[in-house]
Design an enzyme around this catalytic site. Structure first.
Site, PDB file in Angstrom:
ATOM      1  N   LYS A  52       1.505  17.648  -2.592  1.00 19.15           N
ATOM      2  CA  LYS A  52       1.713  17.270  -1.184  1.00 19.15           C
ATOM      3  C   LYS A  52       3.126  17.659  -0.731  1.00 19.15           C
ATOM      4  O   LYS A  52       3.305  18.217   0.352  1.00 19.15           O
ATOM      5  CB  LYS A  52       1.483  15.755  -1.006  1.00 19.15           C
ATOM      6  CG  LYS A  52       0.019  15.368  -1.167  1.00 19.15           C
ATOM      7  CD  LYS A  52      -0.234  13.861  -1.175  1.00 19.15           C
ATOM      8  CE  LYS A  52      -1.716  13.605  -1.406  1.00 19.15           C
ATOM      9  NZ  LYS A  52      -2.103  12.178  -1.399  1.00 19.15           N
ATOM     10  N   GLN A  96       0.836   6.451  -2.484  1.00 21.39           N
ATOM     11  CA  GLN A  96      -0.200   7.042  -3.331  1.00 21.39           C
ATOM     12  C   GLN A  96      -0.943   5.953  -4.116  1.00 21.39           C
ATOM     13  O   GLN A  96      -0.319   5.069  -4.712  1.00 21.39           O
ATOM     14  CB  GLN A  96       0.441   8.061  -4.300  1.00 21.39           C
ATOM     15  CG  GLN A  96      -0.547   8.873  -5.121  1.00 21.39           C
ATOM     16  CD  GLN A  96      -1.338   9.895  -4.304  1.00 21.39           C
ATOM     17  OE1 GLN A  96      -0.976  10.253  -3.186  1.00 21.39           O
ATOM     18  NE2 GLN A  96      -2.436  10.377  -4.866  1.00 21.39           N
ATOM     19  N   ASP A 119      -2.504   8.455   6.125  1.00 20.06           N
ATOM     20  CA  ASP A 119      -3.687   8.368   5.259  1.00 20.06           C
ATOM     21  C   ASP A 119      -4.880   7.771   6.011  1.00 20.06           C
ATOM     22  O   ASP A 119      -6.018   7.875   5.550  1.00 20.06           O
ATOM     23  CB  ASP A 119      -3.400   7.455   4.053  1.00 20.06           C
ATOM     24  CG  ASP A 119      -3.073   8.230   2.785  1.00 20.06           C
ATOM     25  OD1 ASP A 119      -3.547   9.376   2.651  1.00 20.06           O
ATOM     26  OD2 ASP A 119      -2.359   7.680   1.926  1.00 20.06           O
TER      27      ASP A 119
HETATM   28  N1  L34 Z   1      -2.672   7.140  -0.669  1.00 15.85           N
HETATM   29  N2  L34 Z   1      -3.823   7.947  -2.492  1.00 15.85           N
HETATM   30  C1  L34 Z   1      -3.485   8.058  -1.196  1.00 15.85           C
HETATM   31  N3  L34 Z   1      -3.951   9.057  -0.404  1.00 15.85           N
HETATM   32  C2  L34 Z   1      -4.778  10.002  -0.914  1.00 15.85           C
HETATM   33  O1  L34 Z   1      -5.293  10.957  -0.122  1.00 15.85           O
HETATM   34  C3  L34 Z   1      -5.108   9.951  -2.273  1.00 15.85           C
HETATM   35  N4  L34 Z   1      -5.875  10.916  -2.898  1.00 15.85           N
HETATM   36  C4  L34 Z   1      -6.793  10.488  -3.973  1.00 15.85           C
HETATM   37  C5  L34 Z   1      -5.987   9.654  -4.966  1.00 15.85           C
HETATM   38  N5  L34 Z   1      -5.055   8.757  -4.338  1.00 15.85           N
HETATM   39  C6  L34 Z   1      -4.638   8.877  -3.042  1.00 15.85           C
HETATM   40  C7  L34 Z   1      -5.508  12.194  -3.102  1.00 15.85           C
HETATM   41  O2  L34 Z   1      -4.577  12.733  -2.507  1.00 15.85           O
HETATM   42  C8  L34 Z   1      -7.251  11.806  -4.537  1.00 15.85           C
HETATM   43  N6  L34 Z   1      -6.336  12.798  -3.981  1.00 15.85           N
HETATM   44  C9  L34 Z   1      -6.317  14.160  -4.374  1.00 15.85           C
HETATM   45  C10 L34 Z   1      -5.444  15.087  -3.821  1.00 15.85           C
HETATM   46  C11 L34 Z   1      -5.421  16.405  -4.226  1.00 15.85           C
HETATM   47  C12 L34 Z   1      -6.267  16.827  -5.205  1.00 15.85           C
HETATM   48  C13 L34 Z   1      -7.152  15.929  -5.778  1.00 15.85           C
HETATM   49  C14 L34 Z   1      -7.170  14.609  -5.368  1.00 15.85           C
HETATM   50  C15 L34 Z   1      -6.196  18.258  -5.650  1.00 15.85           C
HETATM   51  O3  L34 Z   1      -5.353  19.009  -5.214  1.00 15.85           O
HETATM   52  N7  L34 Z   1      -7.054  18.686  -6.572  1.00 15.85           N
HETATM   53  C16 L34 Z   1      -7.060  20.007  -7.131  1.00 15.85           C
HETATM   54  C17 L34 Z   1      -6.774  19.988  -8.616  1.00 15.85           C
HETATM   55  C18 L34 Z   1      -5.478  19.332  -8.947  1.00 15.85           C
HETATM   56  C19 L34 Z   1      -5.270  19.147 -10.458  1.00 15.85           C
HETATM   57  O4  L34 Z   1      -4.893  20.125 -11.108  1.00 15.85           O
HETATM   58  O5  L34 Z   1      -5.500  18.029 -10.960  1.00 15.85           O
HETATM   59  C20 L34 Z   1      -8.435  20.627  -6.885  1.00 15.85           C
HETATM   60  O6  L34 Z   1      -8.528  21.848  -6.875  1.00 15.85           O
HETATM   61  O7  L34 Z   1      -9.409  19.864  -6.753  1.00 15.85           O
END
Ligand code: L34
Length: 292
Positions: A52, A96, A119
């Site tokens: 982020k 988060q 959020d």
């Molecule tokens: N407050 N907490 C708050 N806001 C959110 O919007 C989140 N979330 C969830 C967990 N807690 C939170 C996220 O940001 C899940 N989440 C999130 C964000 C980004 C990715 C996955 C979950 C992401 O970029 N995933 C990548 C892989 C990343 C890795 O290597 O682990 C993908 O390609 O899916």
């Protein structure tokens, strides 16, 4: 079968935001500033928050990362939140999740100024969203709506089965997809841990949204030929053969389900990157809505 490429789409959205930031700068306006509060050192949370902050830099936003010890008290976190609410340089911020068990998540989310709640987790925003009023939409469901819209996945009059009723994904996406408008007008069924004969339901679905958190739960025999599949699951499964020591698995058995699907999101590279892009979008909106 069309892959709903969240990586590529999120990059497109980031480019769109970058253009707007350049225009703001040219007009001498202050650029959006996002703050992220991270409590503890959970590996996945560190990855997501890091991503982020990097994305903020990429689009030209200001960003602040506030890291706090796992052991901080609820009071200390509330004090930090109060400071962020009062800080006029911060347009929006997130705390988060998950938080350590000794901290009451609900109490924390209620303390966030709804105007800075990018959020969209505060009841004021969630309620406004549910009532079709202007509001911050939670980033993950917002990202799913963008994927459906940009890839023109038919949703109007379609039967969508959402598996999972979390406050962050299942509940809000079920509301959004039943609302009027792009990626909406669907007939939505919400399934959860007490649902009987889940496979009977998913087999009837034109669209399945999996937000359960159980790796590869949805198998090919549970879906209809030609269904659109949205995989929100993102679980780290230990795997010693991988340099990182784990692999990321979605809630969908991708290879077998992809053979029957009309559209499908991969994991990684699907909904995850869209979550980040839509958080940026909300921060831009916060800047625009709260003009000083
Ligand atoms: N407050 N907490 C708050 N806001 C959110 O919007 C989140 N979330 C969830 C967990 N807690 C939170 C996220 O940001 C899940 N989440 C999130 C964000 C980004 C990715 C996955 C979950 C992401 O970029 N995933 C990548 C892989 C990343 C890795 O290597 O682990 C993908 O390609 O899916």
């Amino acid at each position: 079968m069309i892959r709903l490429d969240g990586k590529e789409t999120s990059n497109t959205i980031k480019e769109e935001i970058k253009v707007q930031v350049t225009e703001m700068k040219a007009k001498g306006e202050r650029v959006p500033h996002l703050a992220a509060v991270l409590v503890g050192t959970d590996g996945a949370s560190l990855t997501y928050v890091g991503s982020k902050v990097r994305s903020c830099e990429y689009v030209g936003f200001e960003s602040s990362l506030i890291q706090m010890e796992e052991t901080i008290s609820e009071e200390e976190l509330l004090t930090q939140i109060d400071a962020l609410n009062k800080d006029e340089r911060i347009d929006g911020y997130i705390v988060q999740l998950p938080l350590p068990k000794h901290i009451n998540e609900e109490k924390i989310l209620l303390a966030i100024d709804p105007k800075k709640d990018v959020d969209g987790f505060h009841p004021a925003n969630f309620g406004r969203m549910a009532l079709d009023l202007e509001a911050f939409t939670p980033a993950t469901p917002y990202g799913i709506m963008q994927l459906l819209e940009r890839y023109k996945v038919p949703t109007s009059g379609k039967h969508c089965v959402v598996v999972g009723r979390s406050h962050i994904v299942g509940r809000p996406i079920s509301i959004l997809m039943s609302q009027r408008g792009p990626a909406g007008d669907a007939t939505v069924t919400v399934a959860h841990s007490r649902t009987k004969n889940l496979a009977e339901l998913t087999k009837q679905a034109d669209i399945v949204v999996m937000a359960l958190g159980i790796p590869e739960f949805l198998k090919a025999d549970m879906v209809k030929e030609g269904a659109a599949i949205i995989d929100v699951g993102i679980t780290r499964v230990a795997d010693k053969t991988h340099p990182k020591g784990y692999v990321i698995k979605g809630d969908v058995a991708f290879d077998e389900v992809a053979e029957k699907a009309s559209y499908i999101t991969p994991v990684p590279g699907g909904v995850g990157p869209m979550t980040i892009a839509m958080l940026l979008k909300n921060t831009l909106l916060a800047r625009q809505w709260n003009q000083d």
